[in-house]
Each structure stands twice: as structure tokens, then as C-alpha cells.
Design a protein around this motif. Structure first.
Motif, PDB file in Angstrom:
ATOM      1  N   GLU A   6       0.893  -1.072   0.075  1.00 37.17           N
ATOM      2  CA  GLU A   6      -0.052   0.424   0.045  1.00 37.17           C
ATOM      3  C   GLU A   6       0.862   1.402  -0.007  1.00 37.17           C
ATOM      4  O   GLU A   6       0.941   1.549  -1.402  1.00 37.17           O
ATOM      5  CB  GLU A   6      -0.802   0.191   1.622  1.00 37.17           C
ATOM      6  CG  GLU A   6      -1.935  -1.037   0.757  1.00 37.17           C
ATOM      7  CD  GLU A   6      -3.141  -0.779   2.153  1.00 37.17           C
ATOM      8  OE1 GLU A   6      -4.328  -1.280   1.628  1.00 37.17           O
ATOM      9  OE2 GLU A   6      -2.641  -0.074   2.903  1.00 37.17           O
ATOM     10  N   THR A   7       1.409   1.434   0.778  1.00 35.03           N
ATOM     11  CA  THR A   7       2.281   2.917   1.006  1.00 35.03           C
ATOM     12  C   THR A   7       3.870   2.382   0.635  1.00 35.03           C
ATOM     13  O   THR A   7       4.406   1.138   0.974  1.00 35.03           O
ATOM     14  CB  THR A   7       1.932   3.324   2.387  1.00 35.03           C
ATOM     15  OG1 THR A   7       1.086   3.705   2.815  1.00 35.03           O
ATOM     16  CG2 THR A   7       3.418   4.463   2.716  1.00 35.03           C
ATOM     17  N   PRO A   8       4.173   3.703   0.025  1.00 32.42           N
ATOM     18  CA  PRO A   8       3.732   4.356  -0.837  1.00 32.42           C
ATOM     19  C   PRO A   8       3.569   5.163  -1.952  1.00 32.42           C
ATOM     20  O   PRO A   8       3.120   5.187  -2.369  1.00 32.42           O
ATOM     21  CB  PRO A   8       5.464   5.285  -0.650  1.00 32.42           C
ATOM     22  CG  PRO A   8       5.957   4.226  -1.433  1.00 32.42           C
ATOM     23  CD  PRO A   8       5.544   3.220  -0.698  1.00 32.42           C
ATOM     24  N   TRP A   9       2.846   3.391  -2.651  1.00 36.43           N
ATOM     25  CA  TRP A   9       2.852   2.342  -3.915  1.00 36.43           C
ATOM     26  C   TRP A   9       0.992   3.141  -3.967  1.00 36.43           C
ATOM     27  O   TRP A   9       0.192   3.982  -4.929  1.00 36.43           O
ATOM     28  CB  TRP A   9       2.751   1.022  -4.394  1.00 36.43           C
ATOM     29  CG  TRP A   9       4.247   1.216  -3.829  1.00 36.43           C
ATOM     30  CD1 TRP A   9       4.816   0.005  -2.825  1.00 36.43           C
ATOM     31  CD2 TRP A   9       5.358   1.454  -4.842  1.00 36.43           C
ATOM     32  NE1 TRP A   9       6.143  -0.152  -2.840  1.00 36.43           N
ATOM     33  CE2 TRP A   9       6.292   0.981  -3.865  1.00 36.43           C
ATOM     34  CE3 TRP A   9       5.459   2.339  -5.340  1.00 36.43           C
ATOM     35  CZ2 TRP A   9       7.673   0.849  -4.668  1.00 36.43           C
ATOM     36  CZ3 TRP A   9       6.611   1.973  -6.534  1.00 36.43           C
ATOM     37  CH2 TRP A   9       8.329   1.487  -5.615  1.00 36.43           C
ATOM     38  N   LEU A  10       0.207   3.440  -3.081  1.00 36.59           N
ATOM     39  CA  LEU A  10      -1.738   3.566  -3.483  1.00 36.59           C
ATOM     40  C   LEU A  10      -1.568   5.106  -3.014  1.00 36.59           C
ATOM     41  O   LEU A  10      -1.487   5.051  -1.352  1.00 36.59           O
ATOM     42  CB  LEU A  10      -2.152   2.128  -3.388  1.00 36.59           C
ATOM     43  CG  LEU A  10      -1.952   1.034  -3.267  1.00 36.59           C
ATOM     44  CD1 LEU A  10      -2.421   0.399  -2.663  1.00 36.59           C
ATOM     45  CD2 LEU A  10      -2.268   0.929  -5.115  1.00 36.59           C
ATOM     46  N   ASP A  11      -2.534   5.760  -3.455  1.00 42.60           N
ATOM     47  CA  ASP A  11      -2.683   6.845  -2.824  1.00 42.60           C
ATOM     48  C   ASP A  11      -3.535   6.278  -1.438  1.00 42.60           C
ATOM     49  O   ASP A  11      -4.563   5.274  -1.961  1.00 42.60           O
ATOM     50  CB  ASP A  11      -3.557   7.481  -3.638  1.00 42.60           C
ATOM     51  CG  ASP A  11      -3.513   9.022  -3.400  1.00 42.60           C
ATOM     52  OD1 ASP A  11      -4.804   9.569  -2.621  1.00 42.60           O
ATOM     53  OD2 ASP A  11      -3.451  10.798  -3.224  1.00 42.60           O
ATOM     54  N   PRO A  12      -4.221   6.893  -0.637  1.00 42.82           N
ATOM     55  CA  PRO A  12      -5.187   6.994  -0.121  1.00 42.82           C
ATOM     56  C   PRO A  12      -6.526   6.900  -0.337  1.00 42.82           C
ATOM     57  O   PRO A  12      -8.014   6.261   0.437  1.00 42.82           O
ATOM     58  CB  PRO A  12      -5.204   7.064   1.903  1.00 42.82           C
ATOM     59  CG  PRO A  12      -3.735   8.112   1.542  1.00 42.82           C
ATOM     60  CD  PRO A  12      -3.017   8.236   0.108  1.00 42.82           C
ATOM     61  N   ARG A  13      -6.551   7.659  -1.069  1.00 41.90           N
ATOM     62  CA  ARG A  13      -8.151   7.631  -2.212  1.00 41.90           C
ATOM     63  C   ARG A  13      -8.217   6.249  -2.794  1.00 41.90           C
ATOM     64  O   ARG A  13      -9.494   5.979  -2.636  1.00 41.90           O
ATOM     65  CB  ARG A  13      -8.296   9.017  -2.681  1.00 41.90           C
ATOM     66  CG  ARG A  13      -8.391   9.949  -1.655  1.00 41.90           C
ATOM     67  CD  ARG A  13      -8.212  11.624  -2.672  1.00 41.90           C
ATOM     68  NE  ARG A  13      -6.298  11.441  -2.854  1.00 41.90           N
ATOM     69  CZ  ARG A  13      -5.615  12.925  -3.141  1.00 41.90           C
ATOM     70  NH1 ARG A  13      -6.610  13.908  -3.698  1.00 41.90           N
ATOM     71  NH2 ARG A  13      -4.354  12.865  -3.442  1.00 41.90           N
ATOM     72  N   ILE A  14      -7.198   6.262  -3.405  1.00 36.72           N
ATOM     73  CA  ILE A  14      -7.461   4.887  -3.630  1.00 36.72           C
ATOM     74  C   ILE A  14      -7.660   3.232  -3.193  1.00 36.72           C
ATOM     75  O   ILE A  14      -8.128   1.918  -3.107  1.00 36.72           O
ATOM     76  CB  ILE A  14      -6.628   4.587  -5.319  1.00 36.72           C
ATOM     77  CG1 ILE A  14      -7.471   3.561  -6.473  1.00 36.72           C
ATOM     78  CG2 ILE A  14      -5.532   4.160  -4.791  1.00 36.72           C
ATOM     79  CD1 ILE A  14      -8.653   4.187  -7.498  1.00 36.72           C
ATOM     80  N   THR A  15      -7.464   3.523  -1.824  1.00 41.44           N
ATOM     81  CA  THR A  15      -6.498   2.288  -1.267  1.00 41.44           C
ATOM     82  C   THR A  15      -8.464   1.546  -1.091  1.00 41.44           C
ATOM     83  O   THR A  15      -8.316   0.054  -1.064  1.00 41.44           O
ATOM     84  CB  THR A  15      -6.176   2.332   0.020  1.00 41.44           C
ATOM     85  OG1 THR A  15      -4.745   3.022  -0.403  1.00 41.44           O
ATOM     86  CG2 THR A  15      -5.854   1.025   0.722  1.00 41.44           C
ATOM     87  N   PRO A  16      -8.925   1.964  -0.287  1.00 41.25           N
ATOM     88  CA  PRO A  16     -10.228   1.502  -0.238  1.00 41.25           C
ATOM     89  C   PRO A  16     -10.999   0.390  -1.463  1.00 41.25           C
ATOM     90  O   PRO A  16     -11.948  -0.623  -1.385  1.00 41.25           O
ATOM     91  CB  PRO A  16     -11.129   2.181   0.476  1.00 41.25           C
ATOM     92  CG  PRO A  16     -10.319   3.005   0.540  1.00 41.25           C
ATOM     93  CD  PRO A  16      -8.931   3.213   0.093  1.00 41.25           C
TER      94      PRO A  16
END
Length: 807
Positions: free
Chosen positions: A346-356
Motif C-alpha cells: 500500500e504505502t507509498p504505492w497506493l494513494d489513500p483515496r484509491i486504497t479502499p
């Protein structure tokens, strides 16, 4: 790649063994992956003219320049019902630059560019269908990649080839196609890596390149993968001639040549990187040969949409492909658009807005696509795409501004030191030596030129003075001090301010920064707006006229964070000057809010921002910047922010951090660039040279950077700043935090007129190992001026006098 017969069989056997070892290491032995997708051809218009392409067409052959949002969603909805998880957005490069029909279509719907429309379409797909966008919009700038990262778990762009002659020579397959410049495409790979975007790339084999050129392309991809770790898969695609193209009579790539190229690719990339070959560009039974050559991924396969790039080649049926693999003892498994290692990290590869959206579709154990409890195919559903909560609380080590001077930092480096900064070894070749001192005769000649026209020195003359030593350097400093006296007089100015770093959580991967922490690190903290207000009130009670506020780039803060922070400061003390947000923060905020730089700055000014710190400049030369920083903004973006601010009437400071992996010629070029910008805008209030604090800097701990600038270099930089900026930027500031009292006194005799601020708190330099404290009182600053034999005067942020009632 010339292997044939038994040699090819042996080569493929070695490649397959390397592939198998990688799958075992990844925890999924014998698993070959693919992505169940829909292919969304958002537009088939393109400004390029590739000689093998049937995808790109002309407006007269299309019902409209672009698919409408509802058409995009309709395709995605049908795919979701069939269990697809990926929405592959493929489109031509910047068609609005070539076709008026494309520009008019975008203008009528309120989009500034094709990439703005891609962002909107991706959000619609996420919210209304749950499919995960994989974006292939062609060449993207650093800023455009940053704006698209929050709406897609992965992106891609084929490198195709590094053979420049295929781009420059008439008749070449890429001739007349501006986006197929190999240097431009390699820059996209690097920018995606710096921004931690899981990225797909690859080569197109058989378009006229030699085997040597083909190998060079593979090694270029490998270099990027090693430096940044962002390339998640490499596609090796075979050329197939198509009717109605300039290359329709060229032969298809020979199968043995293709297999040899695949096998060599596996050996070049090793066991870890995923190697993909499109299964529809060979016959079904030949897919086994692709596997024998080391392939471990078949890319996207659609049960709904055709391959719009190769419409004559249908996708293989998944059931048949599954049975074919089973006969080899292999299992076909569905993955998401981003490969398992990225979605699990997830971090830092995925933005928190896309993670869900990603979490809703994965198997949390493997990182592959999830299934329903009964084992059936999981069909996605839409989820709101939204910002993190606009309300946040203080967390972590919020007393760091006080305890950094007593107990210090918890660890000597952040917890992800070995992963976040990229390949240290690959950076060594980009480190510069500090250079040798100038000859006395050259210094004398350059001094005479400086006396005649200080700001008009050539680069070579300035470099000569920058590298002066001994009596020559003393003469340079004396000239600088005389120019200081002529420009601003003898007053030593200072501002009463408080420095507030609202968070140190940051994922830009700056290799020189010891301040940045991961959210889970012991020294990490974030301040709430209530705590900010409390500190502002405290500062005002101590006589502060300025709040200087900056922070780390934390993706979990909401898009409104910068505006919320500014409003909190003005709520607490409406009349205080807010000097806030570096160009890096401006770019980040604009991207998160989906605003242009101008729109963001206007909104920030309305929220209470009065001026910007010109930090994040480091060295304004990308050759150096990309050694110092992994994900910080490029030089062009820094310039865009400060010049836009100046045009809007928002003044900024200017800075330079020196003494790490740079050379004096970079210092000269940096200062001269600032001088040119000041000629254009007049918006810089001061220049602040910032010597590199090395003690806890990751790039120093890794053995790449030197131990900061010498006293000679620091004196030369301050003096040359005064000389080169004479008549342009009047105020040259020195940093007592970094230099200490004795260093400051030396700079006050070398052209400096300003001591900066009282600060009240300072954690960035202190976390890096500075030993000069984090606050100075007004009497202490005035005492420094007195020791220099000059009067002290309190100033405002903009160097205007302070009314007596506020002193």
C-alpha cells in the motif's frame, strides 16, 4: 537473441528456471497471472503518426472525439457483471494538440486537457462500478502523473524502443511522432518511479530495431526498475503487420526470434520482475512456448471488449487457457491492475483515496484478486472516491519541537531507510566532486569584471570567484560587503516569528531529509488545527509578527488541509503574517484538490496565506535534484509555482541548499537562474543559502554525500549571492540554525544583511543534526549584530519597518 534450435531450447530452459525461482520467492510457485479487464478506448485520436498503428484514426471516422462518461461507465458496468476488476484506459497522446475536434469537445464539457478528462472518467468508473482504472494515456509529465495517481492503482506506457534513429530518420516507424522520443519516454519511467506509481512498460519487438538496440532498451528498463522499484511488469510485445498502415508489408516477427527475446528479457530482469507477453498475439498452443521462455504474466484478458490496438487478434478463452496451463502443472490466477507486492504494501504505492477500492477486491493473503466465499468470481461494486476526513487530531510526538533539544531523535534514521530511497549504488555515478580552488590571476580578472558589473558576470567568471580561496576569497567577500552597504545599508535585520512544522510524516523520499518520518515511526507527529491555533496565540504573545508554516507531504491529510491550516492561523491571530507552504506543498495541494497551480494559490491567498517560502529548491538542476530527492518536484515545477505566485501578487523567498552531491558550477547556475526570474517577476524578497546538514541525512549515512559545505564554500556562496544578485534581490539572509554564531559573524562580513527569524521552534535542521539550537531571542539576535559592529533592526516578513506599538 539470435539463438535457434538447441541453443534456443537451452536458453529458454534457463529463463524458465529463473522465472520459477521468482514465483517461489513470491510465495506463489507455478502461478501465472492475468487481469480480467475491460478495454476502454477513451479516444482514438492522437497527435502521433506511428507507422504500424491502426488504433489511431481521424475525426471523420469516429462518431465523436471521445467516449462520453456514461458510455465509459456502461462498458465498465458490463465488465463488472462479468467479474472484471480492471478498466484499461487506452487512448491517443494529446489529440487536442493536433485535432480541433478534440479541443472543441473538451472545451464544451469544461475540461482543460485529455488528461483532465481521463481523471474524471476514472473517478466515475471507481464510484459507479468499482473497477480499478489502469491508465495508459501516453506521455505524462511529473505533475500529470501526480494528478492521476489518486484515481488509479497503476499506470503504464510502453517504452517501445530506445533506438533514436527510428524516431529521427524519415521513414522510421516513429518519425513524425513527438511522443515517441526515447528520451521523453525514459523520463516518464523515471517520473513514475519518483512518484511511486506502480508502472507497466515494455518493448515492441520487430519494428526495425537491431538486436543490439533491443538489448539496450531492456537494459534501460532494468536501470529504471533498479533505481526506483516502480516498474511492476515488462511487456515484450511482438510486431504484427496490419492492413491500412505504412508497415503493412513488413514481416511479422519470427516466432523463434520472439522466444529468444523473451528468454533474454527474463535473464536481464531476473526472477523478481514480472514478464508479460500478450497471449492473443500468438496462437493458443504457442502460449505454452511463451511460458517456456520465462513469461509469468499474460496481462489483461477481456470477456467483453476486443483488443482495440490489435482488433484482428481475439483474446484466448480463459477456460481453454486454464486447461492448457494445467497440463503443464501451472495455475492461471487473476490479479488486479497493480501486482501483489504493491497492493499488499500500500504505502507509498497506493494513494489513500484509491486504497479502499483496492482492498475491496484483493485476497489479503496473496495480493491477488479476491473471490466470493463459495469460490466464484468476485464482481466489483462502486464505492465513493473521497478525500480523507477533513477533521484530524494531533498525534504522535507532538512535543518534538521542545524535546528535540533535550532527548533528541529516537533513531538515527527512519524505519524504511533501506526501501524508500531507491538504489543507492545506481546514484553514485551522479555525485559531483567539490572542485579545485581558482588561480589567483583568474580571480583578479574576474574581480575586476565584478566591480564593473556585479550581476553581469559570465558563468565562468562567477565560477572562478565562487572557487576563490585565501586572499582572493577575502577580496570577494569585501566586494560583496561593499555591495551590501550600497544596497541596504548597515542595518542587520531580523523578524520575530514562530516556525511551525505541522507534520513530519512524509513519503516523497528526499534522500537528504532527516526530518521526514513514516506515520508509524516513533518520532512521527501531526498537529491538529486546534494545536496550531494554540501555538500561534503563544507566538503573538511573545511579539511574533510572522508564522512560518510548512510540513511533510502526508497523503492521508485531506485536500483542504492547507486551506484549513491557513484559516486556523488567521482565526487565532487575524493580523499575523502567514508565510506558508513550499512549492512542493503547493503542487501537492493543487493535485489533491484537482486545481491548477493558479487556482490553488488564489484559494490559499483567500484562506490567509500572505507569502510563500521558496524552499524545496535545493539545487535547481534536475541532474542534482534526482540524486537528492526521489519524489520531489522537478525544477520546472518549482519555477512554475514561484512565478505564478509572483504574478498573483504573492511574494516568495528563494533558497539554495548546497554542499552535498553538487559542484560550485551548480551554485552559480542556481543563483543566476534566480536572478533571471527576478528580472521577470520581481517577486523574491530575499535569498537564503542553506548549507547541507549531513549528520543524520540518509544520503550521507549511505555514503553518497560529503559532510556538508566547508567554511570557505559557505563564505563564497553568501558573498557570490550578494554579487550575482546585486540590483535584483536586495536581501541576503544567513541561517544561524545551520551556521552558529561564529559562522553568522563571518557571513555578516561577506555581504549578508539579514539574520532570519527568532523561530521559537525548529525541528528540520535539528533532526538532521544541527547543534545550534531551535530558537533565539531578540536580545541574542541583536547581540550578534552588535558583535559585527552594526545596528540591528526588527523588520516585517516583507522587509518593511515594524510599527513601534508592535515591537
Amino acid at each position: 537473441m539470435a539463438a535457434r534450435g538447441d541453443q534456443l531450447t537451452e536458453l529458454m530452459g534457463v529463463a524458465a528456471a529463473v522465472r520459477d525461482a521468482g514465483l517461489v520467492a513470491a510465495g506463489r510457485p507455478g502461478v501465472i497471472t492475468y487481469s480480467r479487464k475491460v478495454f476502454i478506448a477513451l479516444t482514438r485520436l492522437c497527435r502521433d503518426r506511428c507507422h504500424y498503428c491502426t488504433f489511431a484514426t481521424v475525426p471523420g471516422r469516429l462518431p465523436a472525439a471521445y467516449l462520453e462518461i456514461d458510455e465509459v461507465v456502461a462498458i465498465a458496468e458490463q465488465g463488472a457483471a462479468l467479474g472484471c476488476k480492471e478498466a484499461l484506459f487506452t487512448l491517443g497522446d494529446r489529440p487536442e494538440d493536433r485535432w480541433s475536434q478534440a479541443k472543441d469537445w473538451l472545451d464544451e464539457r469544461g475540461y482543460d486537457s485529455t488528461l483532465d478528462y481521463v481523471r474524471a472518467a476514472a473517478i466515475a468508473v471507481l464510484e459507479r462500478t468499482g473497477l480499478l482504472p489502469h491508465l495508459n494515456p501516453g506521455v505524462m509529465s511529473w505533475t500529470e502523473l501526480q494528478r492521476l495517481k489518486p484515481v488509479a492503482p497503476s499506470m503504464g506506457m510502453m517504452l517501445e524502443t530506445t533506438a533514436r534513429r527510428l524516431f529521427t530518420e524519415p521513414g522510421g516507424p516513429h518519425y513524425g511522432s513527438p511522443d515517441k522520443d526515447p528520451e521523453v519516454r525514459l523520463r516518464v519511467l523515471a517520473d513514475a518511479g519518483r512518484l511511486n506509481v506502480p508502472f507497466t512498460t515494455g518493448i515492441l519487438v520487430g519494428i526495425g530495431e537491431t538486436r543490439t538496440e533491443r538489448a539496450e532498451s531492456l537494459f534501460a528498463i532494468r536501470a529504471s526498475a533498479r533505481e526506483f522499484g516502480a516498474i511492476q511488469e515488462v511487456i515484450v510485445q511482438n510486431f504484427r503487420a496490419k492492413d491500412d498502415t505504412a508497415m503493412r508489408n513488413d514481416p511479422d516477427l519470427d516466432l523463434e526470434e520472439y522466444l529468444a527475446t523473451l528468454a533474454v528479457s527474463r535473464l536481464v530482469f531476473g526472477p523478481k520482475l514480472r514478464l508479460q507477453a500478450p497471449p492473443n498475439l500468438v496462437d493458443l498452443t504457442e502460449c505454452l512456448l511463451l511460458l517456456d521462455a520465462g513469461v509469468d504474466d499474460f496481462g489483461g484478458i477481456s470477456p467483453l471488449t476486443p483488443d482495440h490496438v490489435n482488433p484482428e487478434r481475439p483474446w484466448p478463452e480463459l477456460d481453454k487457457l486454464t486447461r492448457l496451463l494445467a497440463d503443464r502443472g501451472l495455475r492461471l490466477a487473476e490479479r488486479l491492475t497493480a501486482h501483489p507486492s504493491y497492493v499488499l504494501a500500500e504505502t507509498p504505492w497506493l494513494d489513500p483515496r484509491i486504497t479502499p477500492h483496492v482492498r475491496a477486491l484483493i485476497d489479503p493473503e496473496t495480493g491477488l484478486a479476491g473471490v466470493n466465499p463459495d469460490g466464484s468470481v468476485l464482481c466489483p461494486t462502486g464505492l465513493p472516491w473521497q478525500e480523507p476526513d477533513s477533521e484530524w487530531t494531533s498525534s504522535g510526538r507532538t512535543d518534538l519541537h521542545e524535546t528535540v533539544d533535550t532527548t533528541g531523535r529516537t533513531n538515527d534514521r527512519r524505519s524504511d531507510f533501506d526501501e524508500v530511497y531507491g538504489d543507492w549504488a545506481a546514484l553514485r555515478e551522479h555525485v559531483f566532486s567539490p572542485g579545485q580552488s581558482s588561480l589567483d590571476s583568474d580571480v583578479a580578472a574576474a574581480l575586476r569584471a565584478a566591480e564593473r558589473d556585479p550581476a553581469g558576470l559570465s558563468e565562468e567568471q562567477a565560477l572562478t570567484l565562487m572557487m576563490a580561496d585565501g586572499a582572493g576569497l577575502d577580496a570577494v567577500a569585501a566586494l560583496a560587503d561593499q555591495l551590501r552597504r550600497d544596497a541596504v545599508g548597515d542595518d542587520v535585520t531580523y523578524v520575530v516569528n514562530r516556525n511551525i512544522n505541522f507534520t513530519n510524516v512524509c513519503y516523497t523520499g528526499c534522500r537528504f531529509c532527516a526530518f521526514a518520518q513514516r506515520a508509524t515511526d516513533a518520532d512521527a507527529y501531526t498537529l491538529s488545527t486546534e494545536e496550531i491555533e494554540h501555538r500561534v496565540i503563544e507566538a503573538a504573545a511573545e511579539g511574533a509578527t510572522e508564522i512560518c508554516m510548512q510540513g511533510g507531504i502526508d497523503p492521508k491529510l485531506p485536500a483542504s488541509a492547507y486551506f484549513d491550516l491557513a484559516r486556523a492561523v488567521k482565526r487565532a491571530v487575524p493580523g499575523i503574517h502567514l508565510h506558508a507552504f513550499s512549492p512542493m506543498e503547493v503542487v501537492n495541494g493543487a493535485s489533491r484538490a484537482n486545481l491548477s497551480i493558479e487556482e490553488f494559490l488564489i484559494a490559499a491567498k483567500e484562506a490567509g496565506v500572505d507569502s510563500l517560502p521558496g524552499t524545496a529548491a535545493e539545487i535547481l538542476d534536475d541532474e542534482v535534484r534526482w540524486v537528492l530527492t526521489k519524489g520531489k518536484l522537478p525544477t520546472s515545477a518549482w519555477i512554475d509555482v514561484v512565478t505564478t505566485a509572483h504574478r498573483l501578487g504573492i511574494p516568495t523567498t528563494s533558497t539554495m541548499m548546497y554542499g552535498h552531491v553538487d559542484h560550485p558550477r551548480h551554485w552559480v547556475a542556481h543563483i543566476q537562474l534566480l536572478a533571471r526570474l527576478q528580472d521577470e517577476t520581481g517577486g523574491f524578497t530575499e535569498f537564503v543559502p542553506l548549507p547541507f546538514i549531513h549528520n543524520q541525512a540518509p544520503i550521507y549515512l549511505a555514503g553518497l554525500a560529503r559532510a556538508g559545505a566547508s567554511q570557505r564554500e559557505t563564505k563564497a556562496v553568501h558573498a557570490m549571492a550578494r554579487i550575482l544578485l546585486h540590483g535584483k534581490i536586495s536581501n541576503i539572509q544567513t541561517s544561524w540554525v545551520k551556521l552558529g554564531d561564529e559562522g553568522v559573524l563571518d557571513m555578516l562580513a561577506s555581504g549578508v544583511n539579514d539574520l532570519g527569524g527568532t523561530l521559537m521552534e525548529e525541528t528540520i535542521s535539528r533532526m538532521a543534526g544541527s547543534e545550534n539550537g531551535s530558537a533565539k531571542s531578540v536580545p541574542e539576535l541583536r547581540a550578534l549584530a552588535e558583535r559585527a559592529g552594526r545596528p540591528a533592526r526588527q523588520r516585517s516578513t516583507l522587509y518593511t519597518p515594524i510599527p513601534a506599538v508592535l515591537k
